[in-house]
Scaffold this motif. Structure first.
Motif, PDB file in Angstrom:
ATOM      1  N   LEU A  88      -3.791   2.556   4.129  1.00  0.00           N
ATOM      2  CA  LEU A  88      -2.408   2.506   4.615  1.00  0.00           C
ATOM      3  C   LEU A  88      -2.350   2.907   6.085  1.00  0.00           C
ATOM      4  CD1 LEU A  88       0.637   2.175   4.152  1.00  0.00           C
ATOM      5  CD2 LEU A  88       0.690   4.512   3.280  1.00  0.00           C
ATOM      6  N   GLN A  89      -3.090   3.988   6.389  1.00  0.00           N
ATOM      7  CA  GLN A  89      -3.116   4.453   7.779  1.00  0.00           C
ATOM      8  C   GLN A  89      -3.692   3.380   8.702  1.00  0.00           C
ATOM      9  OE1 GLN A  89      -5.260   8.065   7.245  1.00  0.00           O
ATOM     10  NE2 GLN A  89      -3.400   9.312   6.948  1.00  0.00           N
ATOM     11  N   GLU A 121       0.509  12.629  -4.929  1.00  0.00           N
ATOM     12  CA  GLU A 121      -0.680  13.365  -4.480  1.00  0.00           C
ATOM     13  C   GLU A 121      -1.957  12.864  -5.160  1.00  0.00           C
ATOM     14  OE1 GLU A 121       0.107  17.465  -5.073  1.00  0.00           O
ATOM     15  OE2 GLU A 121       1.516  17.569  -3.404  1.00  0.00           O
ATOM     16  N   CYS A 176       0.924   4.194  -2.811  1.00  0.00           N
ATOM     17  CA  CYS A 176       0.690   5.610  -2.462  1.00  0.00           C
ATOM     18  C   CYS A 176       1.846   6.460  -2.976  1.00  0.00           C
ATOM     19  CB  CYS A 176       0.561   5.784  -0.954  1.00  0.00           C
ATOM     20  SG  CYS A 176      -0.961   5.124  -0.322  1.00  0.00           S
ATOM     21  N   GLN A 177       3.083   5.947  -2.761  1.00  0.00           N
ATOM     22  CA  GLN A 177       4.262   6.692  -3.212  1.00  0.00           C
ATOM     23  C   GLN A 177       4.269   6.840  -4.727  1.00  0.00           C
ATOM     24  OE1 GLN A 177       7.407   4.424  -1.450  1.00  0.00           O
ATOM     25  NE2 GLN A 177       7.444   5.661   0.426  1.00  0.00           N
ATOM     26  N   TYR A 189       1.717   6.959  -6.831  1.00  0.00           N
ATOM     27  CA  TYR A 189       0.756   7.938  -7.353  1.00  0.00           C
ATOM     28  C   TYR A 189       0.912   9.319  -6.719  1.00  0.00           C
ATOM     29  CZ  TYR A 189      -1.356   3.758  -9.297  1.00  0.00           C
ATOM     30  OH  TYR A 189      -1.560   2.597  -9.982  1.00  0.00           O
ATOM     31  N   LEU A 205      -6.773   4.550  -0.705  1.00  0.00           N
ATOM     32  CA  LEU A 205      -5.492   3.854  -0.518  1.00  0.00           C
ATOM     33  C   LEU A 205      -4.768   4.403   0.703  1.00  0.00           C
ATOM     34  CD1 LEU A 205      -3.719   3.480  -4.001  1.00  0.00           C
ATOM     35  CD2 LEU A 205      -4.400   1.673  -2.450  1.00  0.00           C
ATOM     36  N   VAL A 206      -4.768   5.737   0.809  1.00  0.00           N
ATOM     37  CA  VAL A 206      -4.083   6.393   1.926  1.00  0.00           C
ATOM     38  C   VAL A 206      -4.744   5.985   3.241  1.00  0.00           C
ATOM     39  CG1 VAL A 206      -3.339   8.629   2.878  1.00  0.00           C
ATOM     40  CG2 VAL A 206      -3.541   8.326   0.397  1.00  0.00           C
ATOM     41  N   LEU A 248       0.844  -1.205   0.000  1.00  0.00           N
ATOM     42  CA  LEU A 248       0.000   0.000   0.000  1.00  0.00           C
ATOM     43  C   LEU A 248       0.877   1.253   0.000  1.00  0.00           C
ATOM     44  CD1 LEU A 248      -2.809  -0.990   2.520  1.00  0.00           C
ATOM     45  CD2 LEU A 248      -3.158  -0.265   0.157  1.00  0.00           C
ATOM     46  N   GLN A 249       1.946   1.192   0.785  1.00  0.00           N
ATOM     47  CA  GLN A 249       2.859   2.332   0.871  1.00  0.00           C
ATOM     48  C   GLN A 249       3.478   2.622  -0.506  1.00  0.00           C
ATOM     49  OE1 GLN A 249       6.239   1.692   3.383  1.00  0.00           O
ATOM     50  NE2 GLN A 249       6.404   3.841   3.929  1.00  0.00           N
ATOM     51  N   ALA A 256      -2.809   9.882  -5.512  1.00  0.00           N
ATOM     52  CA  ALA A 256      -3.176   8.575  -4.990  1.00  0.00           C
ATOM     53  C   ALA A 256      -4.630   8.577  -4.531  1.00  0.00           C
ATOM     54  CB  ALA A 256      -2.264   8.195  -3.828  1.00  0.00           C
ATOM     55  N   ASN A 257      -5.276   7.465  -4.747  1.00  0.00           N
ATOM     56  CA  ASN A 257      -6.664   7.293  -4.332  1.00  0.00           C
ATOM     57  C   ASN A 257      -6.739   7.497  -2.811  1.00  0.00           C
ATOM     58  OD1 ASN A 257      -9.148   6.181  -3.598  1.00  0.00           O
ATOM     59  ND2 ASN A 257      -9.081   4.728  -5.330  1.00  0.00           N
TER      60      ASN A 257
END
Lengths: 293, 601
Positions: free
Chosen positions: B388-389, B378, B373-374, B376, B384-385, B369-370, B380-381
């Motif tokens: 990840l959190q 800003e 995110c990296q 895509y 997804l963020v 997931l990280q 990034a869906n």
């Protein structure tokens, strides 16, 4: 020569001296070049421990050199690449000249009882012989090989059909005092071909007969299969394949050769009779033959 | 040791490497001399080589000459009295844990001595047909009867053949990649499907092969196919066909297969039909047919003094996720379902990987997931963020807790398998923290390191945590406990994991522990493999032959991916899996109920 002797002789000729680290287990440092020759390009040199006994190999983890083992095969492969051609000489001192002289005089006396013979002078000259080592492969459904060595007298062109112990020879050729070679190498090979063919014709052909019988059966099998087929090309191809694969034949491959120098003794003999006569006699110590020169 | 003090001067010897070029020259012979019973052929090449040496004045010493001549005598090939390959490979096999079984040695002897190198090796699955074929090839190579060989196999098995030949038989081969390879490789492995296509087909037909090995030879049952035509037209001195099922449906298949190998062995098709076929599935004169078949076909069966495998004990261990973990799993799964199948094919792979990772460990899923995110940035869906959190906020791992308890209970050497390197690292971290001593094994390790770790594990190790790629070619018969921390979606990979431990040479029963997280895809996979098709009870190699006979239009993994991602409803998934399971069971039954055993002899 057994495996132990063969491998030790190999190291000796490479100026390497294995150290026996424990009874029956040897250690040696081999160079990277040699390691590559033995195991391929990726191999590296270093300490190499080996043994000729299975139990010791298991106990000490040393490499086993025994019939059929990978390591013996790699050494054999390496050794066989060496010495395609060599020269050697049978030193004159191998023979005891006084006894040859006696033998010569006795032989002459036996042929002519009315004369007396005296050796006035004697000398010797080296005669060149061409020794060819060939591998004979008997091929049919199976394969069997054997090694033969054949020696051709390069002056007379005769084939010598007896064994001369190899250990009697010394390395190299005599600088002078040699007969001139009268036969070309090509001619010598032709003589060998002729001799070997005659020799093979006398051998037991039962292996070839058995193979031919089997071929006959296989041929019948193929004929039966293609009986209803119109594909003659396929049938021919199969038959040709069968013959190529199984027809009995002996292939003869020269593997290495050497020029051997063997001394011949030349005697000047005085035949004392009503009229004295000087005879020039050449004695071939290998063939034990007298010859008027 | 003492050698440092020795001054060594090594004479310049002829290199075997540089002389290989000469060796590869085609041997040229003078016209054959015909004798009443055989021909005599004198080589010109060997003589020319000697004359060249004389001309170049390359005189070697007499001592070397005598030694080389002795070596010639030591290297002579004699009749097939004893197998050379057994002694030649003894040390290597000891190193790689290969044990040639009596039935294998007997088969090799029979093929070489009686069948003259033309045979169908039809052993039942798992009895080592590949080993037999490798031994036969090596034997012929050692005797100088085979210099050029071609191995035709399904594309998926090319690499496996390459490794087997290299590791077990010290045969360096090549895998066919381009049309040039056909002519330049002495021992070549190629896909049969590539070989049958132009331009390859036309090149192959011209090459005279000393030996041809065809794996999965039942694909040659139909004489009208391109495969059959190709093999029929090839030039081959010796030929081995490997198949566990020489006939599947029709006696004609057997006739076609044998006609490729030894045409005429069963007569023409008309006479074969008249003599041996009652109807297409019922043989006539089975005794006579068996006799003819025994001259070309060898079939070893289990339990006939061949190989006795120890038993497998399978234990599924259900893991209950904590409420936080369940929430993360559900959210990731529903996100992938909403996004994954809508994505085009090039983009679907990361989502499939994520779905599989979340079944393995949240740590592995978190890392993916990280990365997503990296990638895509800003753009990034936001989901997804958020995921990840959520994943990084997890502080518990129920699966690892269960694993720790399980390992304490086993208290013996254990191999823990996982699909992902990230999971492997996490497992090792957790186990080390819990006081276990672990070793890691993965595909990135060099061969030397792998050997070293294997040695450590055997001598003093407790737990080996391995990824699948690391486990390839690994023999761990000294251990009999396997933990599947996660389940691969391809049952063959699961079989390979178990095969590391449950193989020839294992003396104890093998215990397999499968960690299954309740309410996840793992549970479905376990249902399919364990409850439905009872995969773990299958004999070694059986699964492979079933999957081949299933003729799936895509990979097993691909099939499962489609089922899991296309269906939201659990019942629907279950139904689809049941259907797949039924197909597997049916295929297995068909293989087992072969009516042909009576004629194999």
């Amino acid at each position: 020569m057994d495996n132990v002797e063969l491998i030790m002789q190999f190291f000796k000729l490479c100026n390497l001296e294995p150290v026996e680290i424990t009874s029956g287990v040897w250690q040696i440092e081999i160079t990277t070049d040699m390691a590559r020759e033995l195991d391929g390009y990726g191999a590296k040199g270093g300490l190499f421990q080996f043994t000729f006994e299975k139990e010791l190999a298991e106990k000490y983890g040393a490499e086993l050199i025994s019939p059929g083992s990978y390591r013996l095969d790699s050494f054999l492969k390496y050794i066989r690449k060496q010495a395609t051609y060599s020269t050697a000489c049978l030193p004159i001192h191998t023979f005891y000249e006084p006894s040859i002289r006696t033998k010569l005089l006795n032989k002459l006396a036996a042929t002519n009882r009315n004369s007396r013979f005296y050796v006035i002078d004697y000398s010797y000259k080296y005669a060149p012989y061409f020794m060819l080592v060939v591998k004979l492969s008997y091929l049919a459904y199976e394969k069997r090989e054997k090694i033969r060595k054949l020696i051709v007298d390069m002056v007379s062109g005769n084939i010598i059909n007896y064994d001369i112990p190899e250990q009697l020879f010394k390395n190299g050729s005599p600088d002078t005092n040699c007969y001139k070679r009268k036969l070309s190498y090509k001619k010598a090979y032709e003589r060998i071909q002729e001799f070997l063919t005659n020799d093979l014709a006398m051998e037991d052909p039962s292996w070839a007969k058995a193979a031919k019988e089997q071929i006959h059966q296989d041929r019948q099998r193929l004929e039966e299969y293609y009986k209803d087929s119109e594909d003659d090309i396929a049938k021919e191809r199969r038959l040709q394949e069968l013959m190529e694969r199984t027809f009995p034949r002996v292939q003869i491959l020269p593997t290495r050769a050497a020029t051997l120098y063997i001394p011949k003794l030349e005697y000047k003999v005085m035949e004392a009779n009503q009229t004295d006569r000087l005879l020039n006699i050449v004695y071939d110590p290998i063939a034990n033959r007298l010859q008027n020169s | 040791m003492i050698l440092d003090s020795l001054e060594i001067t090594v004479p310049i010897l002829r290199s075997t490497q540089t002389l290989f070029a000469d060796d590869n020259l085609e041997e040229e012979f003078l016209p054959p001399i015909e004798l009443p019973h055989f021909n005599v052929e004198f080589s010109l090449t060997g003589f020319k080589k000697i004359i060249n040496e004389i001309r170049k004045r390359n005189f070697d010493s007499w001592e070397w000459f005598v030694l080389a001549k002795k070596a010639d005598c030591h290297s002579l090939t004699q009749n097939f009295g004893r197998l050379l390959c057994l002694e030649h490979l003894e040390e290597r096999w000891k190193r790689f844990g290969v044990i040639p079984y009596p039935h294998q040695v007997k088969t090799v002897e029979k093929v070489i001595k009686e069948l003259k190198g033309q045979a169908i090796l039809a052993d039942e699955v798992g009895l080592g047909k590949t080993i037999e074929a490798g031994m036969i090839l090596k034997e012929y190579m050692l005797r100088g009867l085979v210099n050029r060989a071609l191995i035709l196999t399904p594309a998926s098995l090319c690499w496996q053949w390459y490794q087997e030949l290299r590791e077990k038989f010290n045969i360096v081969s090549g895998i066919q990649r381009s049309e040039w390879d056909w002519e330049y490789s002495d021992i070549l492995i190629a896909s049969i499907d590539t070989a049958k296509r132009p331009p390859h087909r036309d090149i192959i037909k011209k090459i005279p092969y000393d030996m041809l090995i065809i794996d999965e030879a039942h694909k040659l049952k139909n004489s009208k196919t391109a495969n059959w035509q190709l093999i029929n037209q090839m030039q081959k001195k010796y030929c081995l066909m490997l198949t566990a099922t020489p006939i599947q449906n029709d006696l004609k298949e057997l006739f076609n297969l044998i006609s490729l190998l030894k045409p005429g062995q069963l007569g023409s098709y008309r006479s074969f039909k008249a003599k041996f076929v009652a109807d297409k599935r019922t043989p006539k004169n089975p005794d006579q047919l068996r006799e003819l078949l025994s001259q070309v076909l060898i079939r070893n069966r289990r339990g006939e003094g061949t190989v006795e495998f120890t038993e497998r004990h399978v234990q599924p261990i259900i893991v209950e996720l904590s409420s936080e973990e369940r929430q993360v799993y559900n959210q990731i799964s529903s996100f992938i379902k909403s996004i994954g199948w809508k994505a085009n094919h090039t983009n679907i792979l990361p989502y499939v990987t994520l779905q599989r990772e979340v079944c393995s460990s949240f740590y592995a899923a978190g890392l993916t997931l990280q990365k997503m995110c990296q990638k895509y940035g800003e753009n990034a869906n936001p989901k997804l963020v958020e995921l990840l959190q959520l994943t990084s906020s997890l502080r518990t791992n129920s699966k690892c807790d269960v694993l720790e308890k399980l390992l304490r209970r086993i208290n013996d050497k254990v191999v823990v398998f996982t699909e992902y390197k990230a999971s492997q690292e996490y497992i090792r971290y957790r186990l080390e923290r819990a006081g276990f001593s672990t070793l890691g094994f993965d595909g990135s390790l060099s061969r030397g390191k792998k050997e070293w770790i294997k040695h450590l594990f055997q001598k003093s190790g407790q737990i080996l945590v391995s990824t699948e790629s690391g486990g390839e070619g690994l023999n761990l018969q000294f251990c009999n406990h396997v933990v599947n921390y996660d389940l691969p979606w391809n049952p063959m990979r699961l079989e390979q994991r178990i095969g590391r431990v449950h193989r020839l040479g294992q003396t104890k029963d093998v215990h397999i522990y499968n960690l299954i997280t309740r309410g996840t895809i793992e549970e479905h996979i376990m249902y399919l493999l364990h409850q439905k098709i009872n995969m773990f009870e299958m004999v070694l190699g059986e699964l492979e032959s079933i999957l081949i006979s299933l003729k799936l239009d895509r990979s097993f993994e691909g099939l499962l991916t489609e089922i899991f991602l296309r269906n939201d409803d659990e019942k629907e998934i279950q139904k689809k899996l049941d259907e797949l399971g039924e197909r597997i069971i049916q295929s297995r039954e068909e293989i087992q109920k072969s009516p042909w055993e009576q004629i194999y002899g």
